[in-house]
Design a protein around this motif. Structure first.
Motif, PDB file in Angstrom:
ATOM      1  N   GLN A   1       0.841  -1.214   0.000  1.00  0.00           N
ATOM      2  CA  GLN A   1       0.000   0.000   0.000  1.00  0.00           C
ATOM      3  C   GLN A   1       0.868   1.253   0.000  1.00  0.00           C
ATOM      4  OE1 GLN A   1      -3.304  -0.021  -0.491  1.00  0.00           O
ATOM      5  NE2 GLN A   1      -3.106   2.201  -0.632  1.00  0.00           N
ATOM      6  N   ALA A   2       2.028   1.170   0.666  1.00  0.00           N
ATOM      7  CA  ALA A   2       2.938   2.328   0.703  1.00  0.00           C
ATOM      8  C   ALA A   2       3.425   2.678  -0.710  1.00  0.00           C
ATOM      9  CB  ALA A   2       4.135   2.021   1.606  1.00  0.00           C
ATOM     10  N   VAL A   3       3.658   1.634  -1.497  1.00  0.00           N
ATOM     11  CA  VAL A   3       4.101   1.851  -2.887  1.00  0.00           C
ATOM     12  C   VAL A   3       2.993   2.538  -3.677  1.00  0.00           C
ATOM     13  CG1 VAL A   3       4.648   0.637  -5.029  1.00  0.00           C
ATOM     14  CG2 VAL A   3       5.756  -0.045  -2.918  1.00  0.00           C
ATOM     15  N   LEU A   4       1.774   2.062  -3.498  1.00  0.00           N
ATOM     16  CA  LEU A   4       0.642   2.658  -4.217  1.00  0.00           C
ATOM     17  C   LEU A   4       0.437   4.117  -3.792  1.00  0.00           C
ATOM     18  CD1 LEU A   4      -1.947  -0.287  -4.110  1.00  0.00           C
ATOM     19  CD2 LEU A   4      -0.451   0.356  -5.982  1.00  0.00           C
ATOM     20  N   ASP A   5       0.625   4.375  -2.503  1.00  0.00           N
ATOM     21  CA  ASP A   5       0.486   5.757  -2.017  1.00  0.00           C
ATOM     22  C   ASP A   5       1.561   6.655  -2.614  1.00  0.00           C
ATOM     23  OD1 ASP A   5      -0.524   4.769   1.369  1.00  0.00           O
ATOM     24  OD2 ASP A   5      -1.679   5.040  -0.487  1.00  0.00           O
TER      25      ASP A   5
ATOM     26  N   ILE B   1       3.045   6.222  -5.444  1.00  0.00           N
ATOM     27  CA  ILE B   1       2.718   6.429  -6.860  1.00  0.00           C
ATOM     28  C   ILE B   1       1.710   7.563  -7.001  1.00  0.00           C
ATOM     29  CG2 ILE B   1       1.595   5.416  -8.895  1.00  0.00           C
ATOM     30  CD1 ILE B   1       2.796   2.701  -8.073  1.00  0.00           C
ATOM     31  N   SER B   2       0.682   7.536  -6.167  1.00  0.00           N
ATOM     32  CA  SER B   2      -0.358   8.576  -6.237  1.00  0.00           C
ATOM     33  C   SER B   2       0.208   9.954  -5.929  1.00  0.00           C
ATOM     34  CB  SER B   2      -1.477   8.282  -5.235  1.00  0.00           C
ATOM     35  OG  SER B   2      -2.139   7.108  -5.566  1.00  0.00           O
ATOM     36  N   GLN B   3       1.075   9.999  -4.912  1.00  0.00           N
ATOM     37  CA  GLN B   3       1.595  11.307  -4.478  1.00  0.00           C
ATOM     38  C   GLN B   3       2.620  11.881  -5.447  1.00  0.00           C
ATOM     39  OE1 GLN B   3       3.085  10.593  -0.506  1.00  0.00           O
ATOM     40  NE2 GLN B   3       1.045  10.046   0.212  1.00  0.00           N
ATOM     41  N   ASN B   4       3.474  11.000  -5.986  1.00  0.00           N
ATOM     42  CA  ASN B   4       4.575  11.468  -6.846  1.00  0.00           C
ATOM     43  C   ASN B   4       4.277  11.279  -8.327  1.00  0.00           C
ATOM     44  OD1 ASN B   4       6.007  11.911  -4.451  1.00  0.00           O
ATOM     45  ND2 ASN B   4       6.778   9.802  -4.472  1.00  0.00           N
ATOM     46  N   CYS B   5       3.011  11.249  -8.664  1.00  0.00           N
ATOM     47  CA  CYS B   5       2.620  10.920 -10.042  1.00  0.00           C
ATOM     48  C   CYS B   5       3.313  11.796 -11.080  1.00  0.00           C
ATOM     49  CB  CYS B   5       1.101  11.026 -10.182  1.00  0.00           C
ATOM     50  SG  CYS B   5       0.503  10.500 -11.782  1.00  0.00           S
ATOM     51  N   SER B   6       3.306  13.114 -10.869  1.00  0.00           N
ATOM     52  CA  SER B   6       3.842  14.000 -11.910  1.00  0.00           C
ATOM     53  C   SER B   6       5.351  13.806 -12.083  1.00  0.00           C
ATOM     54  CB  SER B   6       3.505  15.455 -11.617  1.00  0.00           C
ATOM     55  OG  SER B   6       3.966  15.788 -10.339  1.00  0.00           O
TER      56      SER B   6
ATOM     57  N   ILE C   1       2.993   5.985 -19.684  1.00  0.00           N
ATOM     58  CA  ILE C   1       3.064   7.441 -19.497  1.00  0.00           C
ATOM     59  C   ILE C   1       1.663   8.057 -19.620  1.00  0.00           C
ATOM     60  CG2 ILE C   1       3.949   9.585 -20.533  1.00  0.00           C
ATOM     61  CD1 ILE C   1       6.479   7.958 -21.295  1.00  0.00           C
ATOM     62  N   ALA C   2       0.831   7.467 -20.464  1.00  0.00           N
ATOM     63  CA  ALA C   2      -0.516   8.021 -20.689  1.00  0.00           C
ATOM     64  C   ALA C   2      -1.485   7.710 -19.548  1.00  0.00           C
ATOM     65  CB  ALA C   2      -1.067   7.483 -21.996  1.00  0.00           C
ATOM     66  N   MET C   3      -1.107   6.773 -18.678  1.00  0.00           N
ATOM     67  CA  MET C   3      -2.044   6.358 -17.608  1.00  0.00           C
ATOM     68  C   MET C   3      -2.148   7.394 -16.503  1.00  0.00           C
ATOM     69  SD  MET C   3      -1.424   2.343 -17.053  1.00  0.00           S
ATOM     70  CE  MET C   3      -2.957   1.838 -16.361  1.00  0.00           C
ATOM     71  N   ASP C   4      -3.265   7.349 -15.821  1.00  0.00           N
ATOM     72  CA  ASP C   4      -3.493   8.248 -14.693  1.00  0.00           C
ATOM     73  C   ASP C   4      -2.997   7.573 -13.420  1.00  0.00           C
ATOM     74  OD1 ASP C   4      -6.498   9.345 -12.906  1.00  0.00           O
ATOM     75  OD2 ASP C   4      -4.418  10.038 -12.810  1.00  0.00           O
ATOM     76  N   CYS C   5      -1.722   7.840 -13.068  1.00  0.00           N
ATOM     77  CA  CYS C   5      -1.141   7.160 -11.903  1.00  0.00           C
ATOM     78  C   CYS C   5      -1.670   7.732 -10.591  1.00  0.00           C
ATOM     79  CB  CYS C   5       0.389   7.223 -11.927  1.00  0.00           C
ATOM     80  SG  CYS C   5       1.098   8.814 -12.324  1.00  0.00           S
ATOM     81  N   GLY C   6      -2.182   8.959 -10.638  1.00  0.00           N
ATOM     82  CA  GLY C   6      -2.737   9.557  -9.422  1.00  0.00           C
ATOM     83  C   GLY C   6      -4.036   8.885  -9.011  1.00  0.00           C
TER      84      GLY C   6
ATOM     85  N   HIS D   1      -5.327   5.888 -10.468  1.00  0.00           N
ATOM     86  CA  HIS D   1      -5.318   4.418 -10.585  1.00  0.00           C
ATOM     87  C   HIS D   1      -3.903   3.864 -10.405  1.00  0.00           C
ATOM     88  CE1 HIS D   1      -8.828   5.838 -12.958  1.00  0.00           C
ATOM     89  NE2 HIS D   1      -9.423   4.869 -12.309  1.00  0.00           N
ATOM     90  N   PRO D   2      -3.370   3.946  -9.187  1.00  0.00           N
ATOM     91  CA  PRO D   2      -1.984   3.502  -8.972  1.00  0.00           C
ATOM     92  C   PRO D   2      -1.780   2.008  -9.183  1.00  0.00           C
ATOM     93  CG  PRO D   2      -3.027   4.047  -6.882  1.00  0.00           C
ATOM     94  CD  PRO D   2      -3.980   4.448  -7.949  1.00  0.00           C
ATOM     95  N   GLN D   3      -2.799   1.221  -8.879  1.00  0.00           N
ATOM     96  CA  GLN D   3      -2.667  -0.238  -9.009  1.00  0.00           C
ATOM     97  C   GLN D   3      -2.528  -0.646 -10.469  1.00  0.00           C
ATOM     98  OE1 GLN D   3      -5.221  -2.384  -6.409  1.00  0.00           O
ATOM     99  NE2 GLN D   3      -3.749  -4.044  -6.518  1.00  0.00           N
ATOM    100  N   GLU D   4      -3.369  -0.066 -11.335  1.00  0.00           N
ATOM    101  CA  GLU D   4      -3.269  -0.346 -12.773  1.00  0.00           C
ATOM    102  C   GLU D   4      -1.932   0.160 -13.319  1.00  0.00           C
ATOM    103  OE1 GLU D   4      -7.640  -0.365 -11.956  1.00  0.00           O
ATOM    104  OE2 GLU D   4      -5.934   0.855 -11.350  1.00  0.00           O
ATOM    105  N   PHE D   5      -1.525   1.312 -12.809  1.00  0.00           N
ATOM    106  CA  PHE D   5      -0.250   1.890 -13.230  1.00  0.00           C
ATOM    107  C   PHE D   5       0.892   0.944 -12.887  1.00  0.00           C
ATOM    108  CE2 PHE D   5       2.454   5.391 -14.419  1.00  0.00           C
ATOM    109  CZ  PHE D   5       3.592   5.221 -13.658  1.00  0.00           C
TER     110      PHE D   5
END
Lengths: 136, 177
Positions: free
Chosen positions: B38-42, B44-49, B127-132, B134-138
């Motif tokens: 879960q920490a990894v997914l978090d 990803i969401s936070q550092n998406c850009s 690169i086109a995915m929305d990592c913010g 959908h971190p799991q799919e990313f």
């Protein structure tokens, strides 16, 4: 008399044809224009789809954002020695010396890129997904 | 006729039920494999850009590497391997090892091109995915991209080894003259 009647009978229909022509011509021209635009859209869409599907888009470095830099072009020019081993003639030891020398240059230029497409670039640490684990 | 209609309805119903159950099974299997921290997914969401920026820079660097390696491999085949083997044939001299290297090099060069295209396609999708959102799919897509990158790396290493093998083969040939 009969001929005059025939000619008089013809006149109204030819007049009617003359009246219709400008409208029909304008409609045909519009259809031609619309048809040409539709064909252009279909052809361009198909071309772009093929360009993407075959993967040529990824090999193409002429697209914006992927153009080679100036120093990169200079590097490529310097690296290309222009040597081609001649395919005709008897086998000669001195020519093979030249061959080996030039091949060595190519081998060294390949070895300049250490670990090509290594896994490190996509690791969690490199991307900032996970902090690097401290060594014990 | 009534019996046939009855069996037909039964068959269609069974097929639809089977498809629905299979779909649930597949989706369950997919989600069951996603044991991502879960920490990894978090992160990803936070550092998406910044992650996307790194990937974009990597995409550009990889394209440059491909151009460099691709032109070097092309030069090896066109200027070294092929003309030498032609000359060997014209001089009625058979060197099985050098001919094998030519075959291996050409086929691996084609594989390199194919694998590079596949890798770039996955990277572009990543690169086109929305990592913010959908971190799991990313992360799933990231794993897929990593697999392709590893294959590409192995092919590049293999081609470099073939260039060395060509050098050794020709040195040996020169010794035999």
């Amino acid at each position: 008399m009969a001929n005059n009647t025939a000619i008089e009978q013809k006149k109204p229909s030819s007049l009617m044809v003359v009246k219709k022509k400008p409208e029909q011509g304008a409609r045909n021209l519009t259809l031609l224009g619309v048809g040409a635009i539709l064909i252009a859209i279909v052809a361009t869409s198909l071309e772009l789809w093929i360009y993407r599907e075959t993967g040529d888009i990824y090999l193409d470095r002429s697209r914006p954002g992927f153009l080679p830099d100036a120093e990169e072009v200079e590097e490529d020019t310097e690296a290309d020695s222009g040597y081609i081993y001649p395919e005709n003639g008897a086998l000669d030891a001195s020519e093979l010396d030249d061959y080996l020398r030039e091949l060595k240059k190519v081998e060294e230029s390949l070895n300049k890129i250490q670990n090509p497409y290594g896994s490190n670039a996509l690791s969690n640490e490199s991307l900032g997904i996970e902090a690097a684990k401290e060594q014990e | 006729m009534k019996q046939q209609a009855k069996w037909l309805r039964f068959g269609i119903g069974a097929a639809v039920t089977g498809i629905v159950l299979a779909g649930f099974g597949v989706s369950k299997a997919v989600f069951a494999d996603d044991n991502v921290d879960q920490a990894v997914l978090d992160n990803i969401s936070q550092n998406c850009s910044s992650i996307k920026q790194s990937l974009t820079d990597l995409q550009r660097a990889d394209s440059r590497t491909r151009a460099y390696l691709g032109s070097a491999y092309e030069s090896v085949v066109r200027d070294f391997i092929t003309p030498l083997n032609l000359r060997l044939v014209k001089n009625n001299r058979v060197d099985t090892k050098l001919f094998e290297i030519q075959g291996d090099f050409s086929s691996q060069q084609a594989d390199f091109r194919t694998e590079y295209t596949a890798y770039m396609r996955e990277l572009e999708g990543l690169i086109a995915m929305d990592c913010g959102g959908h971190p799991q799919e990313f992360y799933r897509q990231l794993e897929k991209t990593r697999e392709h990158r590893t294959k590409l790396h192995n092919l590049a290493e293999s081609l470099n080894k073939l260039v060395s093998a060509q050098y050794q083969g020709v040195a040996s040939l020169k010794g035999d003259l």
